[in-house]
Every structure is written in structure tokens, then in C-alpha cells.
Enzyme design. Structure first.
Site, PDB file in Angstrom:
ATOM      1  N   ASN A 140      -0.408  49.810  17.474  1.00  0.00           N
ATOM      2  CA  ASN A 140      -1.435  49.488  16.624  1.00  0.00           C
ATOM      3  C   ASN A 140      -1.646  48.028  15.829  1.00  0.00           C
ATOM      4  OD1 ASN A 140      -2.751  52.189  16.268  1.00  0.00           O
ATOM      5  ND2 ASN A 140      -0.530  51.747  15.257  1.00  0.00           N
ATOM      6  N   ASP A 169      11.971  38.219  -0.044  1.00  0.00           N
ATOM      7  CA  ASP A 169      11.300  37.570  -0.692  1.00  0.00           C
ATOM      8  C   ASP A 169      11.957  35.286  -0.438  1.00  0.00           C
ATOM      9  OD1 ASP A 169       9.770  38.352  -1.962  1.00  0.00           O
ATOM     10  OD2 ASP A 169      10.294  37.663  -4.405  1.00  0.00           O
ATOM     11  N   HIS A 208       8.961  31.288  -0.856  1.00  0.00           N
ATOM     12  CA  HIS A 208       7.599  31.525  -1.334  1.00  0.00           C
ATOM     13  C   HIS A 208       7.841  31.459  -2.723  1.00  0.00           C
ATOM     14  CE1 HIS A 208       5.723  35.143  -2.737  1.00  0.00           C
ATOM     15  NE2 HIS A 208       6.373  35.947  -3.616  1.00  0.00           N
ATOM     16  N   HIS A 248      12.307  34.732  -9.331  1.00  0.00           N
ATOM     17  CA  HIS A 248      11.614  33.590  -8.223  1.00  0.00           C
ATOM     18  C   HIS A 248      11.152  32.133  -9.143  1.00  0.00           C
ATOM     19  CE1 HIS A 248       8.975  37.955  -7.866  1.00  0.00           C
ATOM     20  NE2 HIS A 248       8.189  37.274  -6.718  1.00  0.00           N
TER      21      HIS A 248
END
Length: 262
Positions: free
Chosen positions: A66, A79, A83, A212
Site C-alpha cells: 500500500n 515530536d 516541530h 511543546h
């Protein structure tokens, strides 16, 4: 003890079952919950799509394969510092540049599942981390810290997983002060069972999205949508989380695994 004997002992423990391999990864497919951003913040990751190339047919008589459409930050994912704007300038901040030794490290699991069940907006504080350390031992430099909330038990229902209403998403996570404290301890990264590494209320924190902003500012890493943290001890396990070697990648789906005692 020599490194050769250490590895031999580990191999024996894996074969005997004295050390088990725990899969911390959610199934990845079209039904995998993905983070949702309001339009005024930015574009969203598109839905995951699986396209068949061939399946033992005229397009490939002996093989099946696929091709995929998916975002770097889909499902259980890593992450990288690149990012976030706060980590964009690190020369080793993309998935192809991170030293591979950083993908294997000790792991500390802070269980706040009871608190998160009672309050989906639960926030981990410095005081809560220090209480955990008093019970289980200091968080070591170079290790991961993961927040266990049993959020993964909400399954693949995006509605239940994102848990949003008119006021925004409601999911547990860390305070900015907690992340600052963990960075001061020298951790290599922070991880959670929710769709992102921050709490649902993180947009309104100072700074916004502190897991983050602060982790990547310090050239550290994040893991999101982890599963089965209830299968790990508070200390004593080893986490293996290696992103795909995307050139310039900001993150990657991972098969996160832990080596844990039986």
C-alpha cells in the site's frame, strides 16, 4: 560487568521471559484520533488514508503493498525539536539528525490516572512530581518522564479522545512549571497518552503549549498518544521510541516499545 555480558544477560532475559516487551503504541489507521486545531490557529493534519497498490492481482500477482497519506504527528508519534518554533534552529533537531542513542532511555511513569479520571482537565504540578520522587526515587538525567492517565482506554473514538466542547478540549497534561522542573532535572523527553503532549487547556497557559514550547526550546523530545502505560512500573523499564528517518522531519509515527521486568 562487561558490556558484552550485560547484553548477553539482557538477551537471555528476553528469551526466558524475565524481561517482557510492552507495546505502548495505538493502532494506526483511518480511525486513529488526530489532533484538531480551530481554523483561526492553523491547518490540521489530514485524515489518514491507505491506498492499495496491489494485492496478489494484475497489479502485482505475488505481492501486496500500500501507499499511505498521513501526517508526521499522527497516532502514537514522536515530536522532534524542529516541530516547534522554539526548537527550529537546532542543527540536530529534525528526525534524521537526532543521535540514535537518544531513542533508547530509562523511563519514569507518573501515575495520575485516578486524578485524570475524576477531572479530565487535571494538570500535573511540580509538587505532584516531587511527591512521586519521594515515593519512587529521583528522576534521573537522560530519562523519559511519561504521564499515565489511562486516557488510551477511550479507544479510537475521536469524540471521546479529544473530549472537546464549546469551551475547547478537555484532557490532562502538565503545567508550565512542571515542564520547567523536568528540564532542570535533565530529562530527555516528556510523553502522554493524550493526542498531544500538552493539556487540552494549554493554549491559555503561559507560555502557550508549554510541553511543546519549553521541551523543544531545550532540544528535548515529546511522545503522544501512548498506550498501556499501566503495564509499566514507576521505574525500572527502558523505553525505545525511534522515529522514521524523515529528511528534515518534525516528527514521526513510532512503534513505541518498553522493556520491563515481569
Amino acid at each position: 560487568m562487561s558490556s558484552t555480558k550485560t547484553l548477553a544477560d539482557l538477551a537471555s532475559a528476553l528469551l526466558s521471559g524475565a524481561v517482557r516487551v510492552v507495546d505502548l503504541t495505538a493502532p494506526l489507521g483511518p480511525n486513529t484520533p488526530l489532533i484538531y486545531l480551530p481554523p483561526h490557529i492553523g491547518k490540521n493534519t489530514p485524515p489518514i488514508k491507505v491506498h492499495k497498490i496491489s494485492e496478489y492481482d494484475a497489479d502485482g500477482p505475488y505481492w501486496a503493498w500500500n501507499w499511505l497519506e498521513l501526517g508526521e504527528h499522527s497516532g502514537t508519534h514522536f515530536d522532534a525539536p524542529r516541530h516547534w518554533i522554539s526548537g527550529k534552529d537546532y542543527p540536530d533537531g529534525s528526525t534524521d539528525k537526532i543521535p540514535p542513542k537518544n531513542f533508547v532511555a530509562p523511563v519514569n511513569v507518573i501515575d495520575r490516572s485516578k486524578e485524570a479520571t475524576e477531572n479530565p482537565d487535571y494538570l500535573l504540578t511540580v509538587e505532584s512530581i516531587q511527591a512521586w520522587e519521594k515515593e519512587h526515587g529521583e528522576i534521573e538525567a537522560g530519562g523519559w518522564v511519561l504521564l499515565r492517565t489511562d486516557w488510551y482506554k477511550r479507544g479510537d473514538s475521536s469524540e471521546k479522545f479529544l473530549n472537546a466542547d464549546a469551551n475547547g478540549p478537555h484532557s490532562p497534561g502538565p503545567t508550565a512549571e512542571a515542564i520547567t522542573y523536568l528540564i532542570s532535572k535533565g530529562v530527555i523527553g516528556w510523553g502522554s497518552e493524550t493526542v498531544g503532549t500538552d493539556a487540552g487547556s494549554a493554549a491559555g497557559m503561559n507560555p502557550p503549549f508549554p510541553a511543546h514550547t519549553l521541551m523543544h526550546q531545550a532540544n528535548r523530545y515529546g511522545l503522544a498518544s501512548l498506550c498501556q502505560l499501566d503495564q509499566l512500573p514507576p521505574k525500572g523499564a527502558i523505553l525505545i521510541a525511534a522515529p522514521l528517518k524523515f529528511v528534515g522531519g518534525t516528527g514521526s509515527p513510532v512503534r513505541a516499545l518498553a522493556l520491563a521486568p515481569t
